[in-house]
Scaffold this active site. Structure first.
Site, PDB file in Angstrom:
ATOM      1  N   SER A   1       0.844  -1.190   0.000  1.00 21.90           N
ATOM      2  CA  SER A   1       0.000   0.000   0.000  1.00 21.90           C
ATOM      3  C   SER A   1       0.883   1.245   0.000  1.00 21.90           C
ATOM      4  O   SER A   1       1.651   1.438  -0.926  1.00 21.90           O
ATOM      5  CB  SER A   1      -0.967  -0.037   1.183  1.00 21.90           C
ATOM      6  OG  SER A   1      -2.015   0.882   1.010  1.00 21.90           O
TER       7      SER A   1
ATOM      8  N   HIS B   1      -6.685  -5.742  -2.101  1.00 22.61           N
ATOM      9  CA  HIS B   1      -5.631  -4.884  -1.556  1.00 22.61           C
ATOM     10  C   HIS B   1      -4.733  -5.699  -0.634  1.00 22.61           C
ATOM     11  O   HIS B   1      -4.836  -5.654   0.587  1.00 22.61           O
ATOM     12  CB  HIS B   1      -6.260  -3.711  -0.812  1.00 22.61           C
ATOM     13  CG  HIS B   1      -5.313  -2.582  -0.560  1.00 22.61           C
ATOM     14  ND1 HIS B   1      -4.639  -1.926  -1.568  1.00 22.61           N
ATOM     15  CD2 HIS B   1      -4.921  -1.979   0.592  1.00 22.61           C
ATOM     16  CE1 HIS B   1      -3.886  -0.973  -1.049  1.00 22.61           C
ATOM     17  NE2 HIS B   1      -4.033  -0.991   0.258  1.00 22.61           N
TER      18      HIS B   1
ATOM     19  N   ASP C   1      -8.398  -4.963  -6.562  1.00 22.05           N
ATOM     20  CA  ASP C   1      -8.082  -4.002  -5.514  1.00 22.05           C
ATOM     21  C   ASP C   1      -8.961  -2.763  -5.666  1.00 22.05           C
ATOM     22  O   ASP C   1      -8.875  -2.061  -6.667  1.00 22.05           O
ATOM     23  CB  ASP C   1      -6.604  -3.603  -5.614  1.00 22.05           C
ATOM     24  CG  ASP C   1      -6.114  -2.858  -4.388  1.00 22.05           C
ATOM     25  OD1 ASP C   1      -6.944  -2.221  -3.712  1.00 22.05           O
ATOM     26  OD2 ASP C   1      -4.911  -2.917  -4.105  1.00 22.05           O
TER      27      ASP C   1
END
Length: 639
Positions: free
Chosen positions: A256, A375, A343
């Protein structure tokens, strides 16, 4: 009641006692060492007196107000040296407890503790296989170093269990967020995995990490790729100065925001790192902001405050400077990119764009893409395959150990995840020409009640819900009401259509909240409490609510014909352009059906499939992937 706040001039969050009748606040406590935000408190359930407060600094510090509890805590700390103690539950009189015992290089354990007799009885070890290899786990030690502007950056260093701890290969492991989360002392599976392979692992809590006060948190605003990146860079310099790091063998890795920091590190400090591993990291902040999912919409201004407002020239320049994609020509080191196709936060386009930019420049880039992940990788076989590739990649680039063998299913899955970068393409979502109106609808819908079953499959778990639909006609209008009952509570939806199936109103009620959408000729007015939002519409409209399947069942579409329509999304408050397509005829449960797809333009993972029974003319099944529910598969079946 007790209140934690950093309102006003306070930097560190502080514990107060507040009278709700008068609003009067009494300051109780903040960190005695003036270093971190307030952590937690424990209250005696019988007397309502404070037992303890705690603060998470390099380690968690406890401040005891009850001597008996403090004595028990110190006794347990002596029994379990090097570990932390959490009191999980107790008898009403606090004479007997279940406690959790854990540490940086220990498997967590659950114990029974008799506070009167001091008897300890082991209950269970949640991860027994980890317990068996504790001798291979490495200690995590707090470190602090100065960044480029002198700001002290806290973090953690995990060193491999070898004798010579000089000139080591290093992996800088950057946490996600970025604003709010932080790394803490304790067992960290990624750090232990990497240390076991021979790497020193640095985990910096760069500015914007949570827990260190308001100034530290907000010091990261508009500093993506700048001072926030310096905080990581100067951590590497610190390890080099200490003689721990071999400056030719430093890798950067994270997920991330940590993936973004990996790309930024390779782009903005190209000589510093030997390689990078980007896990679901954004490369282009412009497209990251454009793809804000529905449940982030309320935080849009918060995000703009971190990276810049793309609606202003100044914000656009900040975003361009901070986006690694626009500095891809500066990336000279090998890069491994790992992405989930579903995602909802960092879209696949983020990975595709940087892969193409590096490939076209002849740079060394590898790409793993999972069609069934979002994600981050959640499925065990995918995680195993990912880490098998990560350790092979790192071993090849900076010289650690890696395991050459792997289970057959993991090896097969790894090959399936590999992407031939020569075939990667990216086309920015283009505006399409919407139909001016829906085609004629031949609907055989009838007034009455329908019963449906909804199945939600999430990573091996299955949730069942029941949906009851009531269809009626009144004054030339179709009225469709749905009631969903299941583990997530009750959801009620209500839609009104004209006799020609033009949407007029839609209402959603859940958890005491109600959203009302009023459909007019060129706009949708959205009412949420006292807030009103208008969404402009230009073209044919397809309601994203009760009755949608009835409309799709009756649409006259030629085989392989595409129909582009506007779909107002009430959650994101955006009008999405969707392609409706008749996919063909097939067999379902021994019946002839026609498959129809609805796909958001530019978001192939958003596709919803419908199956229309050719004899009855009714939709009998629908299926979609729900990225925001961990890529759950949602299937609706008519009973």
């Amino acid at each position: 009641f007790y209140l934690e706040s950093n309102k006003g001039d306070l930097d560190l969050s502080t514990l107060f006692l507040m009278d709700p009748n008068t609003g009067e606040m009494e300051r109780i406590e903040s960190d005695p060492e003036n270093r971190v935000d307030f952590g937690s408190l424990r209250i005696d359930r019988n007397s309502r007196e404070l037992i303890s407060t705690s603060y998470t600094d390099d380690r968690t510090r406890y401040y005891w107000r009850d001597k008996t509890w403090e004595t028990n805590y110190q006794f347990l700390k002596e029994k379990f040296p090097g570990r932390e103690i959490d009191f999980q539950s107790s008898t009403v009189d606090y004479s007997k407890f279940l406690i959790s015992v854990w540490g940086d290089k220990y498997a967590s354990e659950s114990w029974f503790f008799d506070a009167k007799t001091k008897e300890l009885i082991h209950q269970y070890t949640p991860r027994p296989e980890l317990k068996e290899v504790e001798q291979h786990l490495a200690p995590m030690q707090p470190v602090r170093f100065a960044s480029s502007d002198g700001l002290e950056i806290p973090g953690y260093l995990t060193l491999p269990l070898i004798q010579d701890l000089q000139n080591l290969p290093v992996v800088v492991l950057v946490h996600g967020g970025p604003k709010g989360p932080r790394d803490s002392w304790g067992y960290d599976p990624q750090a232990q995995f990497l240390a076991n392979r021979g790497y020193a692992v640095l985990q910096p809590n760069f500015r914007a990490s949570g827990g260190y006060g308001k100034k530290f948190l907000n010091a990261g605003d508009l500093q993506w790729g700048k001072l926030m990146q310096d905080d990581i860079t100067w951590g590497v310099k610190y390890l080099i100065e200490q003689g721990i790091a071999d400056q030719q063998r430093v890798a950067i890795m994270g997920g991330s925001y940590g993936g973004y920091a990996t790309l930024a590190g390779l782009a903005f400090t190209p000589e510093l790192y030997a390689c990078g591993v980007d896990i679901v990291g954004p490369s282009n902040i412009f497209t990251l902001l454009e793809s804000i999912p529905p449940y982030w919409e309320a935080g849009r201004a918060f995000l703009y405050g971190m990276v810049g407002d793309p609606k202003t020239e100044e914000g656009q320049e900040l975003i361009r400077q901070a986006s690694p994609l626009f500095s891809a020509e500066q990336i000279i080191r090998p890069l491994l990119i790992i992405q989930g196709a579903n995602d909802p936060r960092v879209k696949q386009a983020e990975a595709d764009q940087i892969v193409i930019a590096l490939r076209d420049r002849g740079h060394d880039v590898s790409y793993l893409l999972a069609e069934d992940e979002g994600h981050g990788f959640a499925k065990p076989v995918n995680r195993m395959a990912m880490y098998a590739e990560v350790e092979r990649f790192l071993a090849e680039k900076i010289g650690g150990r890696y395991q050459t063998s792997m289970p057959d299913d993991v090896a097969r899955r790894l090959e399936e995840l590999r992407v031939d970068i020569a075939g990667v393409t990216y086309e920015p979502p283009a505006d399409v020409v919407l139909a001016s109106a829906l085609p004629e609808i031949e609907n055989r819908i009838q007034a009455g009640t329908e019963e449906w079953t909804i199945t939600l499959e999430i990573q091996g778990q299955t949730l069942q819900m029941d949906m009851s639909r009531n269809i009626s006609q009144h004054a030339g209008q179709w009225i469709i009401a749905e009631q969903i009952s299941g583990p997530m509570g009750e959801i009620a939806e209500h839609a009104i259509y004209s006799s020609q199936w033009t949407p007029q109103q839609r209402t959603i009620s859940q958890g005491g909240m109600e959203i009302i959408a009023q459909y007019n000729k060129n706009k949708v007015e959205l009412q949420m409490g006292e807030q009103t939002v208008e969404m402009s519409i230009d073209g044919a409209v397809l309601c994203d609510g009760p009755g949608r399947d009835a409309i799709l069942a009756g649409l006259k579409l030629d085989p392989d014909q595409s129909l582009f329509v506007a779909v107002p999304d009430l959650m994101s408050q955006k009008v999405k352009q969707c392609e409706v397509k008749r996919e063909g005829v097939e067999e379902l449960d021994g019946q002839s059906v026609t498959k129809i797809s609805v796909t958001v333009v530019g978001e192939p993972s958003s596709q919803i499939l419908y199956w229309r029974h050719n004899e009855s003319g009714k939709i009998v099944r629908s299926q979609r992937t729900v990225p925001e529910f961990g890529n759950a598969q949602m299937t609706k079946v008519r009973k």
